[in-house]
Design a protein around this motif. Sequence first.
Motif, PDB file in Angstrom:
ATOM      1  N   ASN A  26      27.008 -36.982 -20.692  1.00  0.00           N
ATOM      2  CA  ASN A  26      25.702 -36.384 -20.959  1.00  0.00           C
ATOM      3  C   ASN A  26      25.821 -35.211 -21.932  1.00  0.00           C
ATOM      4  N   THR A  40      25.476 -41.379 -27.333  1.00  0.00           N
ATOM      5  CA  THR A  40      25.164 -41.083 -25.931  1.00  0.00           C
ATOM      6  C   THR A  40      25.254 -42.376 -25.135  1.00  0.00           C
ATOM      7  N   MET A  46      17.918 -39.367 -20.310  1.00  0.00           N
ATOM      8  CA  MET A  46      18.726 -39.093 -21.498  1.00  0.00           C
ATOM      9  C   MET A  46      17.987 -39.487 -22.784  1.00  0.00           C
ATOM     10  N   ALA A 106      21.177 -32.688 -18.061  1.00  0.00           N
ATOM     11  CA  ALA A 106      22.449 -33.408 -18.051  1.00  0.00           C
ATOM     12  C   ALA A 106      23.210 -33.166 -16.752  1.00  0.00           C
TER      13      ALA A 106
END
Length: 224
Positions: A84, A94, A165, A205
């Motif tokens: 993260n 990511t 995310m 995160a």
Amino acid sequence: MMSNLFSSFDPSSGILNIPLNWMSTLLGVMFFPYTLWAMPSRWTLAWSSVINTLHKEFKILLGPKNSTGTILFISLFSLIVFNNFLGLLPYVFTSTSHLSMTLSLALPLWVSFMVFGWVNHTQHMLAHLVPMSTPGPLMPFMVLIEMVSNLIRPGTLAVRLAANMIAGHLLLTLLGNTGPSLSISLLSILIFSQILLLLLESAVAVIQSYVFAVLSTLYASETN
């Protein structure tokens, strides 16, 4: 525009369309040998305190008889939080924003918990399908509801992590694309808001990693 917006989530943007971006997930393994020979630094001491805190919390959830199982969930938390934070760096892939990554973490854990529970604690798993003080006419519906809620657990774990995310990264990208068309005064406000969003994404995160690990621990504790 859309290809640029989602280009940071493209796993095939490596050399010759080979998905080399997935190799960034394993970068954390490179730091493990360092802790075996280097002197403890402030970073390693701080991370050790985090691990000890997680061990105490997961030990309470799993019970004293299964305290050794906390290493699995601590490792899961470490892997997710590393990826993260790695995704917050510019031009870094990511991996936790993809369902192929999050579902591959949630699904094997859930399947192993279900197989272990139904094989070794069948009566407990059957009793868990009907909550206490449930009226007799509602028992068939409660069994159906509990079965559906158990079946969607890996999907909810995976989608929750990936969606959080993606949402933060897309918001940062959309705000960043408006920078060239703004004046100096508005640009300073945009940079300040970007910094605040980056701090928020750092908190997200950590929180999403903690939620993923805690929910996995709760699912494991229900099978005992």
